[in-house]
Every structure is written in structure tokens, then in C-alpha cells.
Scaffold this motif. Sequence first.
Motif, PDB file in Angstrom:
ATOM      1  N   PHE A  58       6.202  54.738  72.344  1.00 43.46           N
ATOM      2  CA  PHE A  58       7.014  56.141  72.485  1.00 43.46           C
ATOM      3  C   PHE A  58       6.417  57.088  71.792  1.00 43.46           C
ATOM      4  CE2 PHE A  58      10.079  52.784  73.154  1.00 43.46           C
ATOM      5  CZ  PHE A  58       9.859  52.472  74.603  1.00 43.46           C
ATOM      6  N   PHE A  64       3.085  57.275  75.338  1.00 38.88           N
ATOM      7  CA  PHE A  64       3.501  58.058  76.482  1.00 38.88           C
ATOM      8  C   PHE A  64       4.703  58.959  75.926  1.00 38.88           C
ATOM      9  CE2 PHE A  64       4.894  53.747  77.093  1.00 38.88           C
ATOM     10  CZ  PHE A  64       6.281  54.188  77.237  1.00 38.88           C
ATOM     11  N   PRO A  68      13.450  61.693  77.171  1.00 37.04           N
ATOM     12  CA  PRO A  68      14.304  61.646  75.856  1.00 37.04           C
ATOM     13  C   PRO A  68      13.668  61.813  74.559  1.00 37.04           C
ATOM     14  CG  PRO A  68      14.567  59.542  76.953  1.00 37.04           C
ATOM     15  CD  PRO A  68      13.789  60.313  77.813  1.00 37.04           C
ATOM     16  N   GLU A  69      12.377  61.416  74.527  1.00 43.26           N
ATOM     17  CA  GLU A  69      11.415  61.523  73.498  1.00 43.26           C
ATOM     18  C   GLU A  69      11.229  62.999  73.343  1.00 43.26           C
ATOM     19  OE1 GLU A  69      10.958  59.158  71.246  1.00 43.26           O
ATOM     20  OE2 GLU A  69      12.341  57.525  72.600  1.00 43.26           O
ATOM     21  N   GLU A  96      23.599  51.281  78.790  1.00 45.81           N
ATOM     22  CA  GLU A  96      22.341  51.951  79.061  1.00 45.81           C
ATOM     23  C   GLU A  96      21.137  50.650  79.241  1.00 45.81           C
ATOM     24  OE1 GLU A  96      20.778  54.548  75.986  1.00 45.81           O
ATOM     25  OE2 GLU A  96      18.745  54.487  77.095  1.00 45.81           O
ATOM     26  N   PHE A  97      20.461  50.645  79.933  1.00 44.40           N
ATOM     27  CA  PHE A  97      19.392  49.554  80.278  1.00 44.40           C
ATOM     28  C   PHE A  97      18.181  49.981  79.456  1.00 44.40           C
ATOM     29  CE2 PHE A  97      22.338  49.020  83.838  1.00 44.40           C
ATOM     30  CZ  PHE A  97      22.393  47.640  83.806  1.00 44.40           C
ATOM     31  N   ALA A  99      16.729  50.867  76.381  1.00 41.58           N
ATOM     32  CA  ALA A  99      16.800  51.967  75.698  1.00 41.58           C
ATOM     33  C   ALA A  99      15.975  52.495  74.669  1.00 41.58           C
ATOM     34  CB  ALA A  99      18.278  51.838  74.825  1.00 41.58           C
ATOM     35  N   GLY A 100      14.729  51.852  75.003  1.00 41.43           N
ATOM     36  CA  GLY A 100      13.584  52.435  74.458  1.00 41.43           C
ATOM     37  C   GLY A 100      13.761  52.617  72.711  1.00 41.43           C
ATOM     38  N   ARG A 127      15.618  43.925  77.066  1.00 33.01           N
ATOM     39  CA  ARG A 127      14.846  42.836  76.957  1.00 33.01           C
ATOM     40  C   ARG A 127      13.944  42.552  75.744  1.00 33.01           C
ATOM     41  NH1 ARG A 127      11.513  41.631  82.386  1.00 33.01           N
ATOM     42  NH2 ARG A 127      11.470  39.603  81.348  1.00 33.01           N
ATOM     43  N   SER A 128      13.702  43.739  75.132  1.00 31.47           N
ATOM     44  CA  SER A 128      12.781  43.418  74.056  1.00 31.47           C
ATOM     45  C   SER A 128      13.519  43.204  72.426  1.00 31.47           C
ATOM     46  CB  SER A 128      11.704  44.734  73.993  1.00 31.47           C
ATOM     47  OG  SER A 128      11.200  44.866  72.690  1.00 31.47           O
ATOM     48  N   LEU A 131      12.542  46.036  70.314  1.00 34.07           N
ATOM     49  CA  LEU A 131      13.097  47.643  70.730  1.00 34.07           C
ATOM     50  C   LEU A 131      14.677  47.742  70.313  1.00 34.07           C
ATOM     51  CD1 LEU A 131      11.452  48.641  74.140  1.00 34.07           C
ATOM     52  CD2 LEU A 131      11.043  49.597  71.572  1.00 34.07           C
ATOM     53  N   ASN A 168      17.011  55.038  82.351  1.00 32.76           N
ATOM     54  CA  ASN A 168      15.772  55.954  82.310  1.00 32.76           C
ATOM     55  C   ASN A 168      14.579  55.189  82.178  1.00 32.76           C
ATOM     56  OD1 ASN A 168      15.088  58.897  82.367  1.00 32.76           O
ATOM     57  ND2 ASN A 168      14.241  58.552  80.461  1.00 32.76           N
ATOM     58  N   VAL A 170      13.293  52.924  83.599  1.00 33.33           N
ATOM     59  CA  VAL A 170      13.318  51.317  83.535  1.00 33.33           C
ATOM     60  C   VAL A 170      12.637  50.672  84.716  1.00 33.33           C
ATOM     61  CG1 VAL A 170      14.866  49.203  83.247  1.00 33.33           C
ATOM     62  CG2 VAL A 170      15.293  51.329  81.916  1.00 33.33           C
ATOM     63  N   ALA A 173       9.103  50.088  84.823  1.00 34.66           N
ATOM     64  CA  ALA A 173       8.583  49.165  83.960  1.00 34.66           C
ATOM     65  C   ALA A 173       8.779  47.625  84.651  1.00 34.66           C
ATOM     66  CB  ALA A 173       9.080  49.265  82.487  1.00 34.66           C
ATOM     67  N   TRP A 238      18.276  42.934  91.180  1.00 33.68           N
ATOM     68  CA  TRP A 238      18.970  43.619  89.904  1.00 33.68           C
ATOM     69  C   TRP A 238      20.115  44.397  90.150  1.00 33.68           C
ATOM     70  CZ3 TRP A 238      18.478  49.082  88.050  1.00 33.68           C
ATOM     71  CH2 TRP A 238      18.562  49.076  86.578  1.00 33.68           C
TER      72      TRP A 238
HETATM   73  C1  LIG Z   1       9.462  52.972  79.676  1.00 35.59           C
HETATM   74  S1  LIG Z   1      10.466  52.413  78.658  1.00 35.59           S
HETATM   75  C2  LIG Z   1      11.693  53.480  78.782  1.00 35.59           C
HETATM   76  C3  LIG Z   1      12.320  53.497  77.329  1.00 35.59           C
HETATM   77  C4  LIG Z   1      13.713  54.707  77.418  1.00 35.59           C
HETATM   78  N1  LIG Z   1      14.444  54.346  78.347  1.00 35.59           N
HETATM   79  C5  LIG Z   1      13.232  55.963  77.491  1.00 35.59           C
HETATM   80  O1  LIG Z   1      13.385  56.794  78.573  1.00 35.59           O
HETATM   81  O2  LIG Z   1      12.575  56.497  76.507  1.00 35.59           O
HETATM   82  C6  LIG Z   1      10.884  51.014  79.519  1.00 35.59           C
HETATM   83  C7  LIG Z   1      12.235  50.186  78.942  1.00 35.59           C
HETATM   84  O3  LIG Z   1      12.743  49.165  79.695  1.00 35.59           O
HETATM   85  C8  LIG Z   1      13.086  48.173  79.174  1.00 35.59           C
HETATM   86  N2  LIG Z   1      13.253  47.214  80.350  1.00 35.59           N
HETATM   87  C9  LIG Z   1      12.475  46.693  81.311  1.00 35.59           C
HETATM   88  N3  LIG Z   1      13.115  45.949  82.186  1.00 35.59           N
HETATM   89  C10 LIG Z   1      14.468  45.839  81.932  1.00 35.59           C
HETATM   90  C11 LIG Z   1      15.531  44.982  82.269  1.00 35.59           C
HETATM   91  N4  LIG Z   1      15.381  44.470  83.508  1.00 35.59           N
HETATM   92  N5  LIG Z   1      16.600  45.263  81.681  1.00 35.59           N
HETATM   93  C12 LIG Z   1      16.705  46.092  80.391  1.00 35.59           C
HETATM   94  N6  LIG Z   1      15.781  46.788  79.956  1.00 35.59           N
HETATM   95  C13 LIG Z   1      14.453  46.309  80.606  1.00 35.59           C
HETATM   96  C14 LIG Z   1      11.914  47.860  78.436  1.00 35.59           C
HETATM   97  O4  LIG Z   1      11.971  46.899  77.399  1.00 35.59           O
HETATM   98  C15 LIG Z   1      11.861  49.327  77.740  1.00 35.59           C
HETATM   99  O5  LIG Z   1      12.777  49.467  76.449  1.00 35.59           O
END
Ligand SMILES: C[S@@+](CC[C@H](N)C(=O)[O-])C[C@H]1O[C@@H](n2cnc3c(N)ncnc32)[C@H](O)[C@@H]1O
Length: 389
Positions: A58, A64, A68-69, A96-97, A99-100, A127-128, A131, A168, A170, A173, A238
Motif C-alpha cells: 500500500f 497501489f 484510506p491510505e 473490519e475484514f 484491514a490492510g 487472512r494475512s 498484514l 474496503n 476486499v 481481492a 462469504w
Molecule cells: C486491497 S487490500 C485492502 C486493504 C484495506 N482494506 C485498505 O482499504 O487499504 C485487500 C485486503 O483484503 C484481505 N482479504 C482478502 N480476502 C479476505 C477475506 N476473505 N477475509 C478477510 N480479509 C481478506 C487481504 O489480505 C488484504 O488485507
Amino acid sequence: MNELPEPSADALVLSERLSEVIRAEIAEQGGSIPFSRYMELCLYSPGLGYYSAGSQKFGAAGDFITAPELSSLFGRCLAQSCASVLNELGDGDFLEFGAGSGRLAADILGELASIDNLPGHYYILERSAELRARQQATLKAEVPQLYERVAWLDTLPAAGFRGVLLANEVLDAMPVERFRWNGAAVELFHVRCSDAGLDWCTVQDGMGEAAAAIQRLAEEAGLAPGYISEINLSLGPWLAGIADILGQGAVLLADYGSARHELYHPQRSAGTLMCHYRHRAHDDPFRWPGLQDITAHVDFTAVAEAGVAAGMEVAGYTTQAHFLMDCGIDRLLSTAGPTDSVDYLKQAQQVKQLILPGEMGECFKFIGLTRDIENPIPGFRLQDFRHRL
Ligand SMILES: C[S@@+](CC[C@H](N)C(=O)[O-])C[C@H]1O[C@@H](n2cnc3c(N)ncnc32)[C@H](O)[C@@H]1O
């Protein structure tokens, strides 16, 4: 393709290790794997995938910039919207899912504290592991007084969750299937090994679940023979998982994408699959596996349908520009302090990037899914485009 900056030697070693994992799986599966599986490995393979390994990702030094960044006003606006739901509930938690870097969580928590509307807990499901550690460092540094409210989860919380759930960027991705509709049947794009490395191939998948879903989509959207695009088949399960645990509250999802008839428009006949590497966007997912982000636009009609099928209501759908304006981004900007004109101008420039149609204002959308929420949700009051879904 655009000229891309060469990765470091260390990064190339990681990418080669991931390529070996992918080649081994292709061999094990008899010569090819679905693109969704390839995308899963590229993004989330433990220790090697794009989101699982240690690259910057980020911001200016990464690949990219997410909203929020770009500006803390994004999170502060979202907090106004979430505060309304938390107020209606009287109490409640936040989840929050993905969270980057943790930036959005820090901004939301800071703003909710300043308007005296904090959730009981701020949960993060990420999931990471890499992160997760980064989020912990951000939140400890930015909102140390609120850190004890934050907890990281490995799975969804127990049924009966009350509060706000937020994702946000997610959905974009999540691994997608890539397909070609030939007018009568579905061809699924797979990934195979080639002399040059990895390459596309197609398989006819007449009987599979993916083919059935794509066939329905092709007929509904009237896709022409030869049309290529992507579909996110994980979205339904999901959202069903979220609906299962949501007792009362709202799910806010923000991402780039559009309603189905716009996403699968005849002019978009090559799909929306995109890779991001050091602020260059290109369409070759086989370049340096694990070192670049791979994404596809979100079908918000599919989000709405899956939400309703899972027993939630669609409370609103709008553009990022309208959402942020309804949440008072201009008012928040005006309090940024005319005393510091340099900072004010910088923030005003960031607001332009967030809301102008040629920047992030129109291609990013917000959708709200609710259960037992009566009050209109700030963000969707100014302009609600649910009729377009
Ligand atoms: C493009 S980044 C966005 C990060 C952050 N939300 C932001 O806006 O800066 C995608 C994020 O979604 C996470 N992610 C992808 N699939 C997910 C899932 N099923 N559950 C939770 N996190 C997930 C990735 O690990 C990463 O943190």
C-alpha cells in the motif's frame, strides 16, 4: 505491456519459489488449474503470496493506493456512517475484514472516540499474518489509548453479532473465475505450464457449478459469443456466512465495480482483470507471481442478490463521491484548519482524488446490507442508486 521496474533479487527468489509451488500443483492436477486457484496461490499462499509475504503493497512506496491510505478523511467519513448504526443499536461491535495496513481502523476508531461513539470491540478478520502484524503496529502507534478494544479474529464471531461490518477493497481481492462464453457453452480459463513459464488454456466445463453460474449470467446479461470476463463465485458463500452471524446491524462494502449491466457491458468484452505493480496497472497475471496484486471489478448486483438471498436488506448503493459527501467530507475538510494552509491544500487535493469522477469518485461504490436497522444510513441519503442494480 508497460515497462515495469525490475524487482529486487530477493523478491525474484520469492517469486520463483511461489512459481515452483504453482507448477507442482499444476502437475499434480494433471496439467492445469482453474484461474481462481492460481489467483488464490498468487495472493494468499502462506509466506509467498502477495498479501502473505512482506512486500510494501500500500501507499506511495508500494503498488497501489487505497482510499484510506490516501486520506484520513475517508475513515472519518465512514465513522459518521457507522456511528449512526451504533447509535441505533445503543451498543455494538465493529468488524473490519481485510484491514490492510490498519490505517482505516486507526482513523475510524479515532473519529468514533472523538464523537463519543466507540464500539465495544473493534474486531479485525485478516487472512494475512504479515498484514495482521502490520495492523497491530499501526494501531499501537496511532491510537494506543484504544488498542485494548481491538482484537484479531481467525474466523467469524459467534451468531448474534450486533454492530457494523466493513470491508474496503476486499471483494476485489477475492479469487475469481475467468471465462469465455462461446454462445452455447462456457469455457473456463485455466493456467498451465509453458516453455515461457505459465500460460492460459481453456477447458469446457459443461457440468460444473461454475459453468452453470456463468451460463445464467451470460443469458441474463445477453453476452455475445466470444465475450471474456470474470465472476466471483466465493461472494455468495462469504455473504451467507456473514448473514448467519449478523443478529442486528449493517454490512458496508466499498470497492471498485458497478451494477451487472455496466460491468458486463458489450464494450467490456475482455473483462476487468488487472494487476498492479509499483503503481503501474497491466493485464498480465503471470508476471512475477506473488509480487503483484491481481484484482477484478465487483458485480454489485451480485452482492445485492447474495445479500437478499441470505436474508439481509439492501439499505443503499451509491458512488464513493456521494457517500463521502453525504457523510460531510466538506465539513470535515473545513475543520482541517485554515491556520495551516499548506496542510489544508494537501488535504483538499486528497479530497479531490477521493470524489472527482475521473479519479476514485465514480468507479468506487458503496453498498449497505442491513438486518433490523430502521434509520437511513448516512452515506446513502444524498443519492441512492439501488434502482440501477
Ligand atoms: C486491497 S487490500 C485492502 C486493504 C484495506 N482494506 C485498505 O482499504 O487499504 C485487500 C485486503 O483484503 C484481505 N482479504 C482478502 N480476502 C479476505 C477475506 N476473505 N477475509 C478477510 N480479509 C481478506 C487481504 O489480505 C488484504 O488485507
